[in-house]
Structures are given as structure tokens and as C-alpha cells.
Design a protein around this motif. Structure first.
Motif, PDB file in Angstrom:
ATOM      1  N   ALA A 111       0.820  -1.140   0.101  1.00  0.00           N
ATOM      2  CA  ALA A 111      -0.039  -0.143   0.194  1.00  0.00           C
ATOM      3  C   ALA A 111       0.727   1.162  -0.018  1.00  0.00           C
ATOM      4  N   PRO A 112       0.322   2.470  -0.513  1.00  0.00           N
ATOM      5  CA  PRO A 112       1.259   3.651  -0.600  1.00  0.00           C
ATOM      6  C   PRO A 112       1.287   4.204   0.927  1.00  0.00           C
ATOM      7  N   MET A 113       2.440   4.993   1.005  1.00  0.00           N
ATOM      8  CA  MET A 113       2.656   5.546   2.339  1.00  0.00           C
ATOM      9  C   MET A 113       2.731   6.984   1.708  1.00  0.00           C
ATOM     10  N   GLY A 115      -0.259   9.166   2.951  1.00  0.00           N
ATOM     11  CA  GLY A 115      -1.279  10.218   3.252  1.00  0.00           C
ATOM     12  C   GLY A 115      -2.618   9.429   3.772  1.00  0.00           C
ATOM     13  N   HIS A 116      -2.797   8.259   2.945  1.00  0.00           N
ATOM     14  CA  HIS A 116      -3.843   7.586   3.352  1.00  0.00           C
ATOM     15  C   HIS A 116      -3.550   6.254   3.922  1.00  0.00           C
ATOM     16  N   PHE A 117      -4.496   5.658   4.660  1.00  0.00           N
ATOM     17  CA  PHE A 117      -4.275   4.300   5.209  1.00  0.00           C
ATOM     18  C   PHE A 117      -4.357   3.271   4.417  1.00  0.00           C
ATOM     19  N   ALA A 118      -3.846   1.850   4.673  1.00  0.00           N
ATOM     20  CA  ALA A 118      -3.870   1.089   3.630  1.00  0.00           C
ATOM     21  C   ALA A 118      -5.307   0.603   3.277  1.00  0.00           C
ATOM     22  N   THR A 119      -6.359   0.705   4.213  1.00  0.00           N
ATOM     23  CA  THR A 119      -7.741   0.199   3.957  1.00  0.00           C
ATOM     24  C   THR A 119      -8.378   1.241   2.343  1.00  0.00           C
ATOM     25  N   THR A 137       0.640  -4.639   3.337  1.00  0.00           N
ATOM     26  CA  THR A 137       1.222  -3.640   4.358  1.00  0.00           C
ATOM     27  C   THR A 137       0.430  -2.656   4.703  1.00  0.00           C
ATOM     28  N   ASP A 138       0.559  -2.592   6.309  1.00  0.00           N
ATOM     29  CA  ASP A 138      -0.286  -1.545   7.011  1.00  0.00           C
ATOM     30  C   ASP A 138       0.584  -0.641   7.555  1.00  0.00           C
ATOM     31  N   TRP A 139       1.032   0.369   6.906  1.00  0.00           N
ATOM     32  CA  TRP A 139       2.014   1.389   7.450  1.00  0.00           C
ATOM     33  C   TRP A 139       1.393   1.976   8.644  1.00  0.00           C
ATOM     34  N   ALA A 140       2.501   2.399   9.749  1.00  0.00           N
ATOM     35  CA  ALA A 140       2.049   3.226  11.029  1.00  0.00           C
ATOM     36  C   ALA A 140       1.713   4.747  10.645  1.00  0.00           C
ATOM     37  N   ASP A 141       0.887   5.012  11.298  1.00  0.00           N
ATOM     38  CA  ASP A 141       0.860   6.624  11.324  1.00  0.00           C
ATOM     39  C   ASP A 141       1.958   7.201  12.267  1.00  0.00           C
ATOM     40  N   ALA A 142       2.788   7.983  11.672  1.00  0.00           N
ATOM     41  CA  ALA A 142       3.962   8.568  12.293  1.00  0.00           C
ATOM     42  C   ALA A 142       3.898   9.173  13.604  1.00  0.00           C
ATOM     43  N   VAL A 174       4.451  -9.703  -5.723  1.00  0.00           N
ATOM     44  CA  VAL A 174       4.110  -8.288  -5.292  1.00  0.00           C
ATOM     45  C   VAL A 174       3.444  -7.531  -6.073  1.00  0.00           C
ATOM     46  N   LEU A 175       2.560  -6.684  -5.418  1.00  0.00           N
ATOM     47  CA  LEU A 175       1.725  -5.765  -6.337  1.00  0.00           C
ATOM     48  C   LEU A 175       1.936  -4.394  -5.676  1.00  0.00           C
ATOM     49  N   ALA A 176       2.390  -3.558  -6.179  1.00  0.00           N
ATOM     50  CA  ALA A 176       2.769  -1.998  -5.742  1.00  0.00           C
ATOM     51  C   ALA A 176       1.720  -1.125  -6.173  1.00  0.00           C
ATOM     52  N   VAL A 177       1.072  -0.473  -5.649  1.00  0.00           N
ATOM     53  CA  VAL A 177       0.168   0.565  -5.897  1.00  0.00           C
ATOM     54  C   VAL A 177       0.541   1.988  -5.696  1.00  0.00           C
ATOM     55  N   CYS A 178       1.081   2.774  -6.621  1.00  0.00           N
ATOM     56  CA  CYS A 178       1.336   4.156  -6.976  1.00  0.00           C
ATOM     57  C   CYS A 178       2.832   4.354  -6.182  1.00  0.00           C
TER      58      CYS A 178
END
Length: 415
Positions: A111-113, A115-119, A137-142, A174-178
């Protein structure tokens, strides 16, 4: 010190009394016992109150909410499980309660890091669940990561990806979005250079900024025009107290969101006006679609300043990857090292974030990868969001990706 975050928090605090009053008013006019409830006036007041509440609300991280899927024609329950985790991100696997006659391909959606969540990729996950073992991937809110956990920059991002690939392999797709298209292909290039046996079998890059000199969009042109110093001065602030990441230097999600909203301001205004009219007319279904979209779109997360500024500088200003100048931990990111991992590039004809040709560049830059391991798909009639979500994505893009993975998923077994 940039005080934007403090002012943002203060604005929410000052709006609290108005939000309370609006909530009470809406409840009053929604009450079936109120004679004004069924009148045009009552619906108008209720609709106005809801719009005020929604445009001033702070949206929390949404849930994926994927409870079931269909596998081999049978309904199967879906549960989430964390299979990899570090302070700035984790990987969630979507387990399906079903017995398979043969294994399905493993698919990690990065998922892109940005500004938006992985959802935001809920629809992407849902589309692949019937035919793949899906993880994301579920990236953390900094702002939720304490300073004691250290920094997180572009090199760290690539390290995370390599660790994920090694943990979740072999035979990983692997699938990478944006946004992650660049770090994903960089991680693969480094693994290929080291002849790592756990290099992913395939990688699908969707609407990614591999070479933003091609068909530059407004986003690309702004980065080149302003330069990195402008972004550091105007976009970076510190997390205020009351959050675990207090005093961490970040690019806040609300600034990212305001930029996206400004790009299509008329569209968002019209969408909210349409919702107002749907509520007044009693069209609950149309209003609910609006709620679902904006509940996701308006939920944002903060990025570490070092990751954000490095990405702007290396990807959008200096174009280090396509020029062959990119380094990871002082080692070259050489796309010509990619010889085994099959690559697919997917673009949207109307993409106003990553222009046509920017993702295709990945196939041109990997000249040592045989042509039979490369595939390009340009989807007519879709913009950036339509590349990874929506009816055309499900009907036309997903089958092509599935076929690509099927054709190349076993190519990494021969080392």
C-alpha cells in the motif's frame, strides 16, 4: 518552528461547541416524534447538520471489514492476522476458512505511504481474495510512533520491503500501488544484485512514479518548481503533545489531503452538494455511497519528514532511479540487475497523479530482463483511483494481473 499542527489541533478544539450543538439539532430533527421530521424543512436542517459534522470531523483509521469471500464457488469466512511487524509498519494476511485442492499464489499488496491508510485498497484486496493468498502492508501513522523508535526514511522503507520479501517468500508475488513502485523495484534490484533466492517471482507496478519526467502531471511539476527547501519550510511540522509521537518531525496527513482536495476542488464541492440534495430528497442509498467513499478518503495519516523529503527529492526532483544515480545504504540501485523477477506495469489513461509512461519506464529500464517476463497494460477510461479500484479494475485489470502471476509464479524455483 512550523506551528501548522498546533493551529490544526486548536481549530478542532474551537469547533467542539459548534459540533455538539449541531449534533443535538440533528438528533432533534431526526426524531420520528418531531412533526417536522417528515417535512422538507426538517430534512434540510438535518442534512445541513450532517454536512457540517462530516466536514469538521476528524476521521479515524477505518477497518478493512472484509468478512467473507467466494473461493471456488464457495463462501468462505475471512479473518485478519498479522504475519510481520516492525515499529513503522506491519503485514496483514487475510486468511480464508476454506480447503483448497491446490495452493494459490501468494500476493503481497504494498500500500502507498502517501497520507492514506492501507484500507484505501480495500477493493484491491477484495478483488484478489478469491484467487490469491492476499497480504497487505499496513504502514503506521507517524504521529503514533514514539521518538524512541528512531527515524524512518527511504532507505528504511526499502529495508522493510526486503525483510518482508524474505519472511513471506519463497514464491512471493508483489503488487505495488502508486508511491511504493519506486522502493519496491529498488528492493528487488538490490536483492537481484545479491542473487537473493527469496527475490519475488513477480512484481506488478500500478500507477507508480518510476520516471516522472514522462508525461509530467501537476504533482510532478510542483515538486520540480518548488524544490526540496520549499517543501521542508512549508510542509514539515512537529507532532504536538497528546500523541505518542510527540515532537516527531512529520509531513501531516491533513496537509497531504488538502493538496489532493485542491487538485479537484470543484468535484469535491459538487459531491458534497449532491449528498446534501440526496439527504433532503430521502435518497439514502446515494447518500450512503458518498459516506462510504469520504469516510475512507478523509482518513489520513502522518509521514515522517525524512521519508517524505527524501521521496520528493530523489523521485520527483532529482529523478535518481531512471538516471541510474539512486543508492540504497551507499550501494547502487541498478535496475539492470533484474533478470529473474517478472515485471508488469499498469497505467490509467486518465491518471492525473502518475502520467502515462511513468510506470512503463520500469520495463524500459530493466534491459537485462527478457521480454517474455515483461507485460504492459494501459487501461482506457480510468484515472489514478481507477487503476486499483472500481468496476473496470475488477473486470479488466484483475484478470490480466492474475494471468500474469499464473504464467510467471514458478519462474523463481529454478536458481
Amino acid at each position: 518552528m512550523n506551528l501548522a499542527y498546533c493551529w490544526y489541533e486548536a481549530a478542532h478544539w474551537m469547533l467542539s461547541p459548534a459540533r455538539v450543538a449541531t449534533d443535538v439539532t440533528k438528533r432533534l430533527f431526526d426524531d420520528p416524534s418531531n412533526p417536522l421530521n417528515s417535512t422538507a424543512y426538517g430534512r434540510t436542517v438535518s442534512a445541513a447538520c450532517e454536512l457540517f459534522e462530516r466536514t469538521t470531523r476528524r476521521y479515524g483509521k477505518p477497518a478493512f471489514g472484509l468478512e467473507t469471500t467466494i473461493v471456488d464457488g464457495k463462501k468462505a469466512a475471512v479473518t485478519e492476522r498479522v504475519v510481520w511487524e516492525r515499529p513503522f509498519g506491519r503485514v496483514i494476511a487475510f486468511d480464508r476458512a476454506v480447503k483448497l485442492s491446490k495452493p494459490q499464489p501468494k500476493l503481497l499488496i504494498v500500500a502507498p505511504m502517501s497520507g492514506h491508510f492501507a484500507t484505501l485498497l480495500r477493493g484491491t484486496v477484495e478483488a484478489f481474495l478469491p484467487t490469491h493468498e492476499v497480504m497487505i502492508t499496513d504502514w503506521a501513522d507517524a504521529r503514533m510512533v514514539p521518538l524512541s523508535e528512531g527515524r524512518f526514511d527511504l532507505d528504511d522503507y526499502i529495508d522493510y520491503l526486503v525483510a518482508m520479501f524474505r519472511t513471506l517468500g519463497p514464491e512471493l508475488n508483489v503488487l505495488a500501488v502508486c508511491q511504493p513502485a519506486v522502493p519496491v523495484i529498488a528492493a528487488i534490484a538490490r536483492m537481484e544484485a545479491e542473487q537473493d533466492p527469496l527475490t519475488p517471482a513477480t512484481a506488478v507496478l500500478m500507477g507508480g512514479p518510476i520516471d516522472t519526467r514522462r508525461s509530467p502531471t501537476g504533482v510532478n511539476q510542483l515538486a520540480e518548481k518548488r524544490g526540496i527547501a520549499w517543501f521542508e519550510r512549508h510542509c514539515i511540522t512537529q507532532v504536538p503533545p497528546a500523541y505518542p509521537g510527540v515532537w516527531r518531525s512529520v509531513y501531516p496527513g491533513f496537509l497531504q489531503l488538502s493538496g489532493f482536495m485542491a487538485m479537484n476542488f470543484d468535484r469535491h464541492v459538487n459531491a458534497h452538494w449532491d449528498m446534501f440534495n440526496h439527504l433532503v430528497d430521502g435518497d439514502g442509498d446515494s447518500a450512503e455511497k458518498h459516506r462510504d467513499f469520504y469516510d475512507e478518503y478523509l482518513a489520513v495519516m502522518d509521514l515522517t519528514s525524512e521519508f517524505y523529503l527524501q521521496t520528493v527529492d530523489k523521485v520527483f526532483v532529482r529523478h535518481e532511479l531512471p538516471k541510474g544515480d539512486m543508492l540504497h545504504r551507499d550501494k547502487p540501485v541498478d535496475l539492470m540487475a533484474i533478470r529473474r523477477c517478472a515485471l508488469m506495469a499498469v497505467e490509467g489513461e486518465r491518471d492525473d497523479i502518475s502520467g502515462v509512461g511513468q510506470t512503463l519506464a520500469a520495463l524500459d529500464l530493466t534491459s537485462n530482463l527478457s521480454s517474455d517476463k515483461k507485460l504492459y497494460h494501459l487501461q482506457p477510461g480510468v484515472g489514478h483511483y481507477g487503476v486499483f479500484n472500481g468496476s473496470r479494475f475488477r473486470a479488466e485489470i484483475v484478470p490480466r494481473i492474475g494471468e500474469f502471476i499464473k504464467n510467471h509464479a514458478r519462474t523463481n524455483t529454478a536458481r
